[in-house]
Design a protein around this motif. Structure first.
Motif, PDB file in Angstrom:
ATOM      1  N   ILE A 140       0.837  -1.201   0.000  1.00  0.00           N
ATOM      2  CA  ILE A 140       0.000   0.000   0.000  1.00  0.00           C
ATOM      3  C   ILE A 140       0.870   1.249   0.000  1.00  0.00           C
ATOM      4  N   GLY A 141       1.926   1.230   0.801  1.00  0.00           N
ATOM      5  CA  GLY A 141       2.836   2.369   0.833  1.00  0.00           C
ATOM      6  C   GLY A 141       3.525   2.589  -0.489  1.00  0.00           C
ATOM      7  N   MET A 142       3.921   1.508  -1.142  1.00  0.00           N
ATOM      8  CA  MET A 142       4.600   1.593  -2.434  1.00  0.00           C
ATOM      9  C   MET A 142       3.679   2.206  -3.489  1.00  0.00           C
ATOM     10  N   VAL A 143       2.427   1.750  -3.515  1.00  0.00           N
ATOM     11  CA  VAL A 143       1.454   2.289  -4.470  1.00  0.00           C
ATOM     12  C   VAL A 143       1.161   3.754  -4.162  1.00  0.00           C
ATOM     13  N   ALA A 144       1.019   4.069  -2.869  1.00  0.00           N
ATOM     14  CA  ALA A 144       0.690   5.442  -2.478  1.00  0.00           C
ATOM     15  C   ALA A 144       1.807   6.411  -2.848  1.00  0.00           C
ATOM     16  N   VAL A 145       3.050   6.047  -2.552  1.00  0.00           N
ATOM     17  CA  VAL A 145       4.179   6.930  -2.860  1.00  0.00           C
ATOM     18  C   VAL A 145       4.340   7.091  -4.368  1.00  0.00           C
ATOM     19  N   GLY A 146       4.228   5.976  -5.117  1.00  0.00           N
ATOM     20  CA  GLY A 146       4.338   6.067  -6.573  1.00  0.00           C
ATOM     21  C   GLY A 146       3.257   6.937  -7.176  1.00  0.00           C
ATOM     22  N   THR A 147       2.038   6.837  -6.643  1.00  0.00           N
ATOM     23  CA  THR A 147       0.946   7.662  -7.138  1.00  0.00           C
ATOM     24  C   THR A 147       1.159   9.132  -6.800  1.00  0.00           C
ATOM     25  N   LEU A 148       1.643   9.405  -5.590  1.00  0.00           N
ATOM     26  CA  LEU A 148       1.915  10.791  -5.206  1.00  0.00           C
ATOM     27  C   LEU A 148       2.983  11.418  -6.095  1.00  0.00           C
ATOM     28  N   LEU A 149       3.987  10.627  -6.452  1.00  0.00           N
ATOM     29  CA  LEU A 149       5.055  11.155  -7.297  1.00  0.00           C
ATOM     30  C   LEU A 149       4.550  11.584  -8.670  1.00  0.00           C
ATOM     31  N   VAL A 150       3.517  10.920  -9.156  1.00  0.00           N
ATOM     32  CA  VAL A 150       3.031  11.206 -10.496  1.00  0.00           C
ATOM     33  C   VAL A 150       1.802  12.115 -10.488  1.00  0.00           C
ATOM     34  N   LEU A 151       1.345  12.532  -9.311  1.00  0.00           N
ATOM     35  CA  LEU A 151       0.162  13.394  -9.237  1.00  0.00           C
ATOM     36  C   LEU A 151       0.297  14.698 -10.036  1.00  0.00           C
ATOM     37  N   PRO A 152       1.465  15.355 -10.055  1.00  0.00           N
ATOM     38  CA  PRO A 152       1.569  16.577 -10.870  1.00  0.00           C
ATOM     39  C   PRO A 152       1.228  16.345 -12.334  1.00  0.00           C
ATOM     40  N   ARG A 153       1.360  15.135 -12.795  1.00  0.00           N
ATOM     41  CA  ARG A 153       0.986  14.809 -14.178  1.00  0.00           C
ATOM     42  C   ARG A 153      -0.472  14.362 -14.264  1.00  0.00           C
ATOM     43  N   LEU A 154      -0.941  13.627 -13.265  1.00  0.00           N
ATOM     44  CA  LEU A 154      -2.287  13.068 -13.316  1.00  0.00           C
ATOM     45  C   LEU A 154      -3.369  14.121 -13.095  1.00  0.00           C
ATOM     46  N   ILE A 155      -3.109  15.099 -12.239  1.00  0.00           N
ATOM     47  CA  ILE A 155      -4.142  16.105 -11.927  1.00  0.00           C
ATOM     48  C   ILE A 155      -4.530  16.919 -13.162  1.00  0.00           C
ATOM     49  N   PRO A 156      -3.578  17.455 -13.952  1.00  0.00           N
ATOM     50  CA  PRO A 156      -3.988  18.168 -15.176  1.00  0.00           C
ATOM     51  C   PRO A 156      -4.733  17.267 -16.152  1.00  0.00           C
ATOM     52  N   ILE A 157      -4.339  15.982 -16.227  1.00  0.00           N
ATOM     53  CA  ILE A 157      -5.038  15.052 -17.114  1.00  0.00           C
ATOM     54  C   ILE A 157      -6.480  14.880 -16.655  1.00  0.00           C
ATOM     55  N   ALA A 158      -6.675  14.720 -15.334  1.00  0.00           N
ATOM     56  CA  ALA A 158      -8.030  14.563 -14.800  1.00  0.00           C
ATOM     57  C   ALA A 158      -8.875  15.812 -15.061  1.00  0.00           C
ATOM     58  N   ASN A 159      -8.269  16.969 -14.934  1.00  0.00           N
ATOM     59  CA  ASN A 159      -9.005  18.215 -15.192  1.00  0.00           C
ATOM     60  C   ASN A 159      -9.391  18.342 -16.664  1.00  0.00           C
ATOM     61  N   MET A 160      -8.475  17.928 -17.538  1.00  0.00           N
ATOM     62  CA  MET A 160      -8.754  18.000 -18.969  1.00  0.00           C
ATOM     63  C   MET A 160      -9.803  16.975 -19.380  1.00  0.00           C
ATOM     64  N   LEU A 161      -9.826  15.849 -18.705  1.00  0.00           N
ATOM     65  CA  LEU A 161     -10.728  14.763 -19.082  1.00  0.00           C
ATOM     66  C   LEU A 161     -12.182  15.205 -19.025  1.00  0.00           C
ATOM     67  N   GLY A 162     -12.502  16.073 -18.082  1.00  0.00           N
ATOM     68  CA  GLY A 162     -13.881  16.502 -17.915  1.00  0.00           C
ATOM     69  C   GLY A 162     -14.427  17.291 -19.083  1.00  0.00           C
ATOM     70  N   ILE A 163     -13.556  17.891 -19.886  1.00  0.00           N
ATOM     71  CA  ILE A 163     -14.026  18.692 -21.021  1.00  0.00           C
ATOM     72  C   ILE A 163     -13.588  18.097 -22.356  1.00  0.00           C
ATOM     73  N   SER A 164     -13.038  16.888 -22.312  1.00  0.00           N
ATOM     74  CA  SER A 164     -12.579  16.260 -23.547  1.00  0.00           C
ATOM     75  C   SER A 164     -13.709  15.467 -24.180  1.00  0.00           C
TER      76      SER A 164
END
Length: 257
Positions: A211-235
């Motif tokens: 769980i820690g490994m997944v959480a840390v890996g996800t946190l590291l990539v959040l700066p990339r995932l958040i803009p993608i999630a925001n764009m997804l709503g209007i794509s």
């Protein structure tokens, strides 16, 4: 014996892609032809001096290209500048198959499977229908992610904590692949594997580390995932994303069991 197995896997991967390297052919499968070659050709253009562009107007009704899994800022795309997009695609696709097969072989050997059985497991994984019919984003090297993620969990169970970094790399690369379903299913399956190992040793150590490994890996990539999630709503894919969030929640897994 291990070295010979890797050589064997190397030639299996090379034979699989022989027409691409030695016969001048290209993959005409619809997904690859439409969603790989076109954007990669666009990258080759943007890498030319004075032509850098962050918006791709002719793909999915237009979207910010820097959010894609093979975008201008993704380091692996830089090889296009030296090789051209076709050769770069072929080489990374080969590496994805080879590393995927090698990773599965290593995982199988660590699970106690014989050398012959591990070789067959590696080939079966490389020839799996999804991996053959849908060459998913070679610039993210997707195929090695599953075996190396499971290998990390297994080694953490064996108290080899340096493999936390390997799992972290798998999670980080996986989330950047642009194939979120693949990554989600991988994490769920890996979680059940870690839970099974934890129940065997009657300790929460392995599942907690996973769980820690997944959480840390996800946190590291959040700066990339958040803009993608925001764009997804209007794509143009907003409807599909809305359907997923409306009709499926993690709690629904309980009802499926």
């Amino acid at each position: 014996m291990g070295k010979n197995s890797f050589i064997w896997i190397f030639f299996i991967a090379l034979g699989l892609l022989w027409p691409l390297f030695f016969q001048g052919q290209a993959i005409v499968q619809e997904f690859t032809f439409r969603h790989q070659y076109g954007p990669l050709a666009f990258i080759e253009e943007t890498l030319q001096p004075g032509t850098t562009a962050l918006w791709l107007p002719d793909y999915l009704s237009g979207f910010p290209f820097y959010l894609s899994a093979f975008a201008y800022f993704w380091p692996l795309t830089k090889i296009i500048q030296f090789l051209g997009f076709v050769d770069a695609f072929n080489i990374l696709l080969f590496l994805s198959y080879f590393l995927g097969g090698a990773g599965l072989f290593i995982l199988a050997r660590n699970l106690g499977i014989s050398t012959i059985g591990s070789r067959l497991s590696a080939v079966a994984y490389m020839l799996f229908e999804l991996n053959i019919g849908l060459p998913i984003l070679p610039f993210a090297l997707m195929l090695p992610i599953v075996p190396f993620f499971f290998l990390s969990i297994l080694q953490l169970h064996e108290r080899r904590y340096q493999y936390f970094l390997l799992g972290l790399l798998a999670i980080t690369l996986g989330w950047q692949s642009g194939f979120g379903e693949y990554m989600l299913y991988t994490i769920i399956a890996g979680g059940f594997f870690a839970l099974w190992l934890s129940l065997r040793e009657r300790s929460l150590r392995t599942i907690s580390l996973t769980i820690g490994m997944v959480a840390v890996g996800t946190l590291l990539v959040l700066p990339r995932l958040i803009p993608i999630a925001n764009m997804l709503g209007i794509s143009s894919r907003a409807g599909g994303a809305q359907g997923v969030t409306e009709f499926f929640w993690p709690s629904d897994l309980i009802h499926l069991l």
